[in-house]
Design a protein around this motif. Structure first.
Motif, short mmCIF file in Angstrom:
data_model
loop_
_atom_site.label_atom_id
_atom_site.label_comp_id
_atom_site.label_asym_id
_atom_site.label_seq_id
_atom_site.Cartn_x
_atom_site.Cartn_y
_atom_site.Cartn_z
N ALA A 60 0.78 -1.20 -0.08
CA ALA A 60 0.04 0.00 0.07
C ALA A 60 1.06 1.37 0.02
O ALA A 60 0.37 2.37 0.27
N VAL A 61 2.12 1.38 -0.49
CA VAL A 61 2.91 2.26 -0.47
C VAL A 61 3.22 2.46 -2.15
O VAL A 61 3.72 1.52 -2.91
N GLY A 62 3.19 3.76 -2.68
CA GLY A 62 3.47 4.09 -4.05
C GLY A 62 4.55 3.32 -4.62
O GLY A 62 5.78 3.29 -3.98
N LEU A 63 4.36 2.50 -5.69
CA LEU A 63 5.68 1.65 -6.02
C LEU A 63 6.60 2.79 -6.73
O LEU A 63 6.22 3.44 -7.57
N SER A 64 7.83 2.50 -6.49
CA SER A 64 8.98 3.25 -7.24
C SER A 64 9.69 2.43 -8.03
O SER A 64 9.87 1.02 -7.95
N ILE A 78 -0.08 2.91 -7.56
CA ILE A 78 0.41 4.05 -7.97
C ILE A 78 -0.46 5.44 -8.19
O ILE A 78 -1.68 5.14 -7.92
N ASP A 79 -0.13 6.64 -8.43
CA ASP A 79 -0.82 7.52 -8.30
C ASP A 79 -0.62 8.73 -9.27
O ASP A 79 -0.91 9.94 -9.09
N GLU A 135 -3.96 4.91 -6.08
CA GLU A 135 -4.28 5.16 -4.71
C GLU A 135 -5.30 6.59 -5.12
O GLU A 135 -5.00 7.53 -5.93
N ALA A 168 -0.91 10.90 -0.33
CA ALA A 168 -0.57 10.54 -1.39
C ALA A 168 -1.89 10.49 -2.22
O ALA A 168 -3.27 10.51 -1.61
#
Lengths: 376, 376
Positions: free
Chosen positions: A82-86, A107-108, A132, A140
């Motif tokens: 649940a954290v934006g993928l890098s 992603i957002d 997201e 985010a």
């Protein structure tokens, strides 16, 4: 069977019956509300703890790929990161997918979608991608009415190896809701916003298999969940003083505490010095703006009974200073060598200071030691 | 040879040449002042790091018995455990003594002395005991003029297996000294107070072999050290934004940073979202009362060059929000996927969030990974 009195302090204690009761309360609440629960395992990052509040085959949420790896090895099949993928994590994601896990990433932005799509050909298994949604202007996510939402979803849907999964949101603003009415409103707001995003996507031919929202305060609120596919929450497994300050739980529900020992006093200041500083308690002072500022934690006796008015007022790395809110003089309950327990301000932060948890069922002895999954 | 660009973020980076320069600066300063240095290893809790700023056979200070154990196994012979000893740690102390280590523990009350003396017969080797002196009303310790000081020392000296070692103090108030004049005064104050305690003890027939004071700000001050047997300091190995805010170092001296990756933006707010939240940076906001509030850290490019005005304004567990202090819009330097480095507010707290450090000599690639000694 080790007694609490013989532990090296500081140590992180988990009260297993309290955790089980917390787990049951949230599971029942979600059942009554008619919506599935996807627990977040980030508070404790422990397979043993999760076996109580998020047992296989439940879907789970993770905050790091290290958790995703450990939980997938333990048989969890449906994992939301649940954290934006890098981009620097694509390779690790590919490894996870090869373990036959249903992994959903978020992603957002159009830029993130473009980079993910450009690298998707390296994936050996399909990857689910959710967008997201920003429901409270806290962190985010894309706005529900952002036209780029359709662009992002279309890019994902058009890319072989990627599956457009739907939308997710976290209403962090619920941590500022100090009564049931405002929590119900916030729960309604997160539902309305994420459902608006899902509706816009569905009208553009992009149906959302996942419509996921939630935070511990909003999950425990009363609001219509119609249309959501799931709720997410994590800290409820142990609760903490931030949650108690919001009115979401009581002090006696808190299942995590730090065992500490009195190492000295400053008699002229009515201070008790203990061997739990911020290295054990964390630097979190998240009740500063609450009606009751708990400092770095509230003080209990060794069996976990709150000692009314006593709190950790300041900390150094390995020193904590305990005071009474009315300046009372500490008596025999705080003699040199006495063991105490400190309720955590923010359980996620306090648990993160330890590599293992000492688990008690009777508040006198330790039945198990649970390791924490560390790193990223 | 791994490039920084390929690391999983967040990761804790140590710039080894900067650390070596910091170590040399403090060692030279102590040499010029004619006083021995006993480094504190609590910031990094790493044998490899200590081999640079506190190599064997230097005496060291530790904040936990876990450190004492690991450093004694690595050949360190003279170890000061600088947190008040509690009775539940006597057995661990006995184990350490059997490793042929010269271990000094500290206490600061008659009650502690009585309990220690009562249990001293279990010790198989002699234990050195120092008394902590309160020089600045910040934390633990007895006042230099407290008549009980003599009582405590006499109890220790009269007990077989215990050796009265002397006095130690930590001037934590030096963290509120924002100019050289006030730091010099604080250094003088800690010296005067601890020397007064030592004089009172010596006049009572209790000579102090150890008269130990210091903190990074006072060690780097200019004051007479006559009479002290040693100075202690720790965070100077890496420095941090708190130390820079005091004027003790510059930003370019800071040898520790957190590598992070841009995961998104909130364009309407000029926010950059990164994957370093408080779980990586810690919850420490120790520059809040400084002339420049650095939030949760200052932002650098991947090579460690400060990006002027950019700082981490708020954090969640795994999310950090970067803003410019004048509200500037982030440009290409903050594009999605860009790697950045965050200078820590408090290096002891940030380092404590990691179980290993990635060490660079050229700010492009990683030469070593150093494990951190964890737990208590």
């Amino acid at each position: 069977m080790q007694l609490l009195t013989t532990l090296i302090t500081p140590a992180c204690i988990i009260d297993e019956p309290k955790m089980a009761a917390n787990a049951q309360r949230v599971a029942q609440h979600c059942e009554q509300q008619g919506v599935a629960l996807r627990p977040h395992v980030k508070t404790l990052r422990s397979l043993e703890a999760a076996s109580i509040y998020a047992p296989v085959p439940m879907p789970i949420t993770v905050s790091t790929l290290a958790e995703a790896h450990a939980f997938s090895e333990a048989g969890y099949q449906d994992i939301l990161y649940a954290v934006g993928l890098s981009p620097n994590k694509f390779e690790q994601v590919n490894t996870l997918l090869n373990n036959a896990v249903t992994l959903t990433v978020v992603i957002d932005s159009t830029t993130a979608a473009e980079q993910l799509c450009a690298q998707a050909s390296m994936l050996e298994q399909p990857l689910r991608v959710a967008i997201e949604i920003d429901v409270d202007q806290q962190r985010a996510g894309m706005a529900a009415i952002d036209p780029e939402l359709i662009t992002v979803a279309n890019k994902i849907a058009a890319t072989p190896s990627l599956i457009f999964a739907g939308v997710m949101a976290h209403a962090g603003a619920s941590y500022g809701c100090f009564d049931a009415t405002s929590r119900n409103q916030m729960a309604q707001q997160e539902c309305q916003q994420i459902l608006l995003a899902a509706k816009n996507l569905e009208e553009a031919g992009l149906p959302c298999a996942m419509i996921s929202a939630g935070s511990t305060p909003t999950v425990l609120a009363n609001a219509s969940r119609d249309g959501l596919t799931e709720l997410r929450a994590g800290v409820y497994a142990t609760f903490d003083l931030v949650m108690a300050g919001l009115g979401v739980c009581s002090y006696t529900d808190i299942a995590l505490s730090v065992l500490t020992c009195v190492i000295g006093h400053q008699k002229d200041k009515n201070w008790v010095l203990v061997d739990a500083g911020w290295m054990a308690l964390s630097r979190d002072t998240g009740t500063q703006n609450h009606a009751e500022d708990c400092g770095y934690g509230l003080v209990c006796d060794i069996e976990g009974n709150v000692l009314d008015g006593w709190y950790v007022s300041h900390t150094n790395q390995e020193h904590g200073v305990i005071k009474h809110k009315d300046g009372l003089s500490p008596g025999a309950a705080f003699a040199y060598g006495t063991m105490l327990r400190i309720l955590p301000v923010h359980a996620c932060a306090t648990a993160g200071q330890f590599n293992e948890y000492h688990v008690t069922q009777d508040n006198r002895s330790i039945q198990s030691i649970w390791p924490r999954i560390v790193g990223w």
